[in-house]
Design a protein around this motif. Sequence first.
Motif, mmCIF file in Angstrom:
data_model
loop_
_atom_site.group_PDB
_atom_site.id
_atom_site.type_symbol
_atom_site.label_atom_id
_atom_site.label_comp_id
_atom_site.label_asym_id
_atom_site.label_seq_id
_atom_site.Cartn_x
_atom_site.Cartn_y
_atom_site.Cartn_z
ATOM 1 N N HIS A 40 0.829 -1.207 0.000
ATOM 2 C CA HIS A 40 0.000 0.000 0.000
ATOM 3 C C HIS A 40 0.858 1.249 0.000
ATOM 4 C CE1 HIS A 40 -3.940 -1.910 0.599
ATOM 5 N NE2 HIS A 40 -3.294 -2.803 1.329
ATOM 6 N N MET A 41 0.752 2.001 -1.103
ATOM 7 C CA MET A 41 1.386 3.317 -1.191
ATOM 8 C C MET A 41 0.372 4.350 -1.684
ATOM 9 S SD MET A 41 5.296 2.728 -2.557
ATOM 10 C CE MET A 41 5.113 1.381 -3.722
ATOM 11 N N GLU A 42 -0.907 4.107 -1.380
ATOM 12 C CA GLU A 42 -1.948 4.979 -1.899
ATOM 13 C C GLU A 42 -2.565 5.902 -0.852
ATOM 14 O OE1 GLU A 42 -4.414 1.271 -0.864
ATOM 15 O OE2 GLU A 42 -2.377 2.041 -0.735
ATOM 16 N N ILE A 43 -2.582 5.504 0.419
ATOM 17 C CA ILE A 43 -3.308 6.268 1.428
ATOM 18 C C ILE A 43 -2.349 7.116 2.259
ATOM 19 C CG2 ILE A 43 -4.809 6.110 3.455
ATOM 20 C CD1 ILE A 43 -6.153 5.397 0.827
ATOM 21 N N GLY A 44 -2.745 8.376 2.492
ATOM 22 C CA GLY A 44 -1.904 9.300 3.241
ATOM 23 C C GLY A 44 -2.113 9.199 4.737
ATOM 24 N N GLU A 45 -1.914 8.006 5.281
ATOM 25 C CA GLU A 45 -2.026 7.807 6.724
ATOM 26 C C GLU A 45 -0.760 7.139 7.232
ATOM 27 O OE1 GLU A 45 -5.052 6.038 10.098
ATOM 28 O OE2 GLU A 45 -5.162 5.202 8.080
ATOM 29 N N THR A 296 12.510 10.751 11.224
ATOM 30 C CA THR A 296 13.738 10.209 10.645
ATOM 31 C C THR A 296 13.430 9.008 9.761
ATOM 32 O OG1 THR A 296 15.068 10.971 12.512
ATOM 33 C CG2 THR A 296 15.975 9.174 11.184
ATOM 34 N N ALA A 297 12.516 8.150 10.205
ATOM 35 C CA ALA A 297 12.135 6.982 9.402
ATOM 36 C C ALA A 297 11.496 7.413 8.088
ATOM 37 C CB ALA A 297 11.187 6.087 10.194
ATOM 38 N N PHE A 298 10.645 8.433 8.132
ATOM 39 C CA PHE A 298 10.021 8.918 6.898
ATOM 40 C C PHE A 298 11.078 9.469 5.941
ATOM 41 C CE2 PHE A 298 5.883 9.359 9.312
ATOM 42 C CZ PHE A 298 5.187 8.463 8.522
ATOM 43 N N ARG A 299 12.046 10.179 6.481
ATOM 44 C CA ARG A 299 13.102 10.710 5.614
ATOM 45 C C ARG A 299 13.895 9.574 4.966
ATOM 46 N NH1 ARG A 299 17.167 15.743 6.495
ATOM 47 N NH2 ARG A 299 18.230 15.548 4.505
ATOM 48 N N GLN A 300 14.201 8.542 5.717
ATOM 49 C CA GLN A 300 14.915 7.391 5.152
ATOM 50 C C GLN A 300 14.106 6.748 4.029
ATOM 51 O OE1 GLN A 300 15.463 5.111 8.722
ATOM 52 N NE2 GLN A 300 17.416 6.089 9.240
ATOM 53 N N ARG A 301 12.806 6.665 4.207
ATOM 54 C CA ARG A 301 11.940 6.096 3.171
ATOM 55 C C ARG A 301 11.958 6.967 1.918
ATOM 56 N NH1 ARG A 301 6.552 4.718 6.821
ATOM 57 N NH2 ARG A 301 7.590 3.379 8.362
ATOM 58 N N ARG A 302 11.842 8.290 2.127
ATOM 59 C CA ARG A 302 11.893 9.202 0.974
ATOM 60 C C ARG A 302 13.208 9.060 0.229
ATOM 61 N NH1 ARG A 302 13.527 15.439 1.329
ATOM 62 N NH2 ARG A 302 15.375 14.264 1.961
ATOM 63 N N ASP A 303 14.295 8.993 0.990
ATOM 64 C CA ASP A 303 15.615 8.942 0.370
ATOM 65 C C ASP A 303 15.859 7.623 -0.369
ATOM 66 O OD1 ASP A 303 16.024 11.445 1.359
ATOM 67 O OD2 ASP A 303 17.332 10.828 3.008
ATOM 68 N N PHE A 304 15.133 6.583 -0.017
ATOM 69 C CA PHE A 304 15.188 5.345 -0.796
ATOM 70 C C PHE A 304 14.268 5.421 -2.011
ATOM 71 C CE2 PHE A 304 12.586 1.600 -1.765
ATOM 72 C CZ PHE A 304 13.539 0.836 -2.433
ATOM 73 N N ASP A 321 10.544 18.450 0.362
ATOM 74 C CA ASP A 321 11.150 18.656 1.669
ATOM 75 C C ASP A 321 10.185 18.390 2.815
ATOM 76 O OD1 ASP A 321 13.705 19.367 0.812
ATOM 77 O OD2 ASP A 321 13.084 21.439 0.439
ATOM 78 N N GLY A 322 8.983 17.872 2.524
ATOM 79 C CA GLY A 322 8.027 17.643 3.597
ATOM 80 C C GLY A 322 6.994 16.598 3.247
ATOM 81 N N ALA A 323 6.114 16.334 4.221
ATOM 82 C CA ALA A 323 5.035 15.346 4.119
ATOM 83 C C ALA A 323 5.607 13.955 3.883
ATOM 84 C CB ALA A 323 4.030 15.749 3.037
ATOM 85 N N PHE A 324 4.810 13.067 3.253
ATOM 86 C CA PHE A 324 5.306 11.714 2.950
ATOM 87 C C PHE A 324 4.794 11.238 1.600
ATOM 88 C CE2 PHE A 324 2.349 11.248 6.756
ATOM 89 C CZ PHE A 324 1.172 11.252 6.029
ATOM 90 N N TYR A 325 4.932 12.136 0.607
ATOM 91 C CA TYR A 325 4.468 11.837 -0.749
ATOM 92 C C TYR A 325 5.544 12.158 -1.779
ATOM 93 C CZ TYR A 325 -0.034 12.408 1.645
ATOM 94 O OH TYR A 325 -1.083 12.317 2.524
ATOM 95 N N ARG A 368 0.756 9.504 -7.434
ATOM 96 C CA ARG A 368 1.261 9.857 -6.104
ATOM 97 C C ARG A 368 1.644 8.584 -5.359
ATOM 98 N NH1 ARG A 368 -2.320 11.919 -1.095
ATOM 99 N NH2 ARG A 368 -2.576 9.644 -0.985
ATOM 100 N N PHE A 369 2.877 8.561 -4.865
ATOM 101 C CA PHE A 369 3.381 7.462 -4.047
ATOM 102 C C PHE A 369 3.465 7.953 -2.599
ATOM 103 C CE2 PHE A 369 4.807 6.608 -8.293
ATOM 104 C CZ PHE A 369 4.855 5.228 -8.420
ATOM 105 N N ALA A 370 2.775 7.282 -1.700
ATOM 106 C CA ALA A 370 2.845 7.618 -0.280
ATOM 107 C C ALA A 370 3.797 6.655 0.418
ATOM 108 C CB ALA A 370 1.454 7.539 0.351
ATOM 109 N N TYR A 371 4.861 7.203 1.012
ATOM 110 C CA TYR A 371 5.794 6.321 1.717
ATOM 111 C C TYR A 371 5.387 6.198 3.185
ATOM 112 C CZ TYR A 371 8.267 10.910 1.838
ATOM 113 O OH TYR A 371 8.611 12.235 1.935
#
Length: 391
Positions: A40-45, A296-304, A321-325, A368-371
């Motif tokens: 699941h990379m569709e929902i912004g939760e 920090t975990a979200f940033r690691q996901r974005r950077d991957f 630079d923000g959110a998780f999309y 849109r990819f939600a990490y």
Amino acid sequence: MNHPKYLRLAGRVERIRPFYVMELLRRARELEAQGRDIVHMEIGEPDFTTAAPVVEAGVRALRKGYTHYLPAVGLPALREAIAEHYADRYGARIDPRRIFITPGASGALLLAMALVVNPGEEVLVADPGYPCNRNFIELVNGVPRGLPVSAVDGYQLTAEAVASAWGERTAAVLIGSPDNPTGVLASAARLQDLDAEVRRRQGMLIVDEIYHGLHYVADPASAVRHCRQALIINSFSKYYGMTGWRLGWLVAPCGYEAAVEKLLQNFFINASTPAQYAALACFTVQAREIFEQRRTAFRQRRDFLAPALCELGFRLPIVPDGAFYLYADCSALAADSNDLARLLLEEAGVAVTPGLDFERTAPHRHLRFAYTTSLPRLQEGVRRIAGYLGR
């Protein structure tokens, strides 16, 4: 289900569009019920559950019998805690009486529209942007007017674009920072310029900051410091991980306090009492440590995920630079993002959101990819997408 032959529906019901991603999610759940594994990379939760100190504070409130009505404007201690947060984090001194606790950021957005938009008046919004924003405008019989934005302008409205589009019926401008679906932040200069332009035209700037805290730069700009007169929306859902508790807030300019309180009294009575007591724990040292670990975990996901998608042929002109999309251009891989999203779900077991939910300018070009899932699951999703595209 048997419906009556005659249904009386207000015209706004037809104008308000559904969330297309919910149909995709429904299909993903069907596939899971059949035994399929879906990434699941569709929902912004956020995938993280509410932090333990916050849950414990909510349980204590329930056990103490804190289940009655609160003042419509919100728990005084929570309003003061938010004001202290703004002072500590952004160096902005906000009178707690200007802070109003709402049932989620959605409640705050509804209040903002009801407060400043008359029937038939326009609200300028970015295209792409969060789809519910348009629908809140429609709910008060306003007219959402999307202004195309792109990587050239940082996926944010500019003062020049607002000046060019402003008309006799324009009442307000609404932006998100960080934005959904692009994840971009508005700079201090951009916020100041927009604020000045909208004030000059005697309109209202509305700034949705519900993803603040989920930032990956040292000093994110906030409207609380850089806008002299704006309605500012925030939430306990994203950074604070309280999605299901339905709690947010609105910061109003001086002079609007009585009007906002009147609307709150009539629309909501008050936001959830136990949730407000629970949210007090969000500002403790223990909870903040948890939130920062998750950031920090979200940033690691974005950077991957960002470089991984680019290697697959998606285009990301801006790494947000923000959110998780990540809002990715898929035009080099498919003619239509809606078709690609459907095929990725059915053939690869990966759920992503097509641009149809977010924009009218070029929805067929974007996904849109939600990490908001774990790094191993993101890695599995990329592996599956690569396998599908390599066929």
